[in-house]
Design an enzyme around this catalytic site. Structure first.
Site, short mmCIF file in Angstrom:
data_model
loop_
_atom_site.label_atom_id
_atom_site.label_comp_id
_atom_site.label_asym_id
_atom_site.label_seq_id
_atom_site.Cartn_x
_atom_site.Cartn_y
_atom_site.Cartn_z
N GLN A 38 65.37 58.11 39.21
CA GLN A 38 66.17 59.34 39.30
C GLN A 38 65.28 60.54 39.07
O GLN A 38 64.31 60.47 38.33
CB GLN A 38 67.27 59.24 38.24
N CYS A 39 65.62 61.65 39.74
CA CYS A 39 64.92 62.92 39.52
C CYS A 39 65.94 64.06 39.60
O CYS A 39 67.12 63.85 39.33
CB CYS A 39 63.79 63.10 40.53
N GLY A 40 65.50 65.23 40.01
CA GLY A 40 66.40 66.37 40.09
C GLY A 40 67.26 66.39 41.34
O GLY A 40 68.45 66.67 41.29
N GLY A 95 66.47 63.94 44.20
CA GLY A 95 66.29 62.69 44.95
C GLY A 95 64.96 62.61 45.66
O GLY A 95 64.54 61.55 46.08
N ILE A 113 69.93 64.26 39.65
CA ILE A 113 70.82 64.70 38.58
C ILE A 113 71.79 65.77 39.06
O ILE A 113 72.89 65.93 38.52
CB ILE A 113 70.02 65.15 37.33
#
Length: 116
Positions: free
Chosen positions: A63-65, A67, A92
């Site tokens: 997961q990141c900010g 994708g 997120i």
């Protein structure tokens, strides 16, 4: 969406059931400000697929900010032959848009807040 994309609601269900390990590949400062409950931080800038907790009974989801970085980390894992379940589509941001809770640090007080 691709087969490696996991929706926010699906990820939430899997996390609630303790079926996956969530790895946040954002930088430590981003992770410190806001994160998903239970996520571990392995930043993309120093990302090593061999350091992932794979091989146990819970597959890894990245997961990141947004994708983008988690998709890059997923590509690194595939290249290294390290199996992960996929990544959070939309990061997120999609998690928040789905109304799911995050942990945030209040910059004025340093207090940890559970936010929806």
């Amino acid at each position: 969406m691709t087969e490696s994309d996991i929706t926010a609601t699906d990820l939430n269900d899997r996390l609630t059931a303790r079926q996956v390990v969530l790895i946040d590949v954002r930088e430590p400062a981003e992770y410190a400000v806001e994160r998903i409950h239970g996520a571990l931080n392995l930043p993309l800038t120093t990302f090593d697929p061999a350091a992932l907790p794979v091989g146990g009974d819970r597959p890894v989801v990245l997961q990141c900010g947004s994708g983008k970085r988690s998709a890059m980390a997923l590509g690194q894992c595939r290249k290294a032959g390290v199996e992960v379940a996929g990544h959070l589509a939309g990061g997120i941001g999609a998690w928040r848009a789905a109304g799911l809770p995050v942990i945030r640090i209040d910059p004025a007080t340093g207090a940890v807040r559970d936010v929806r």
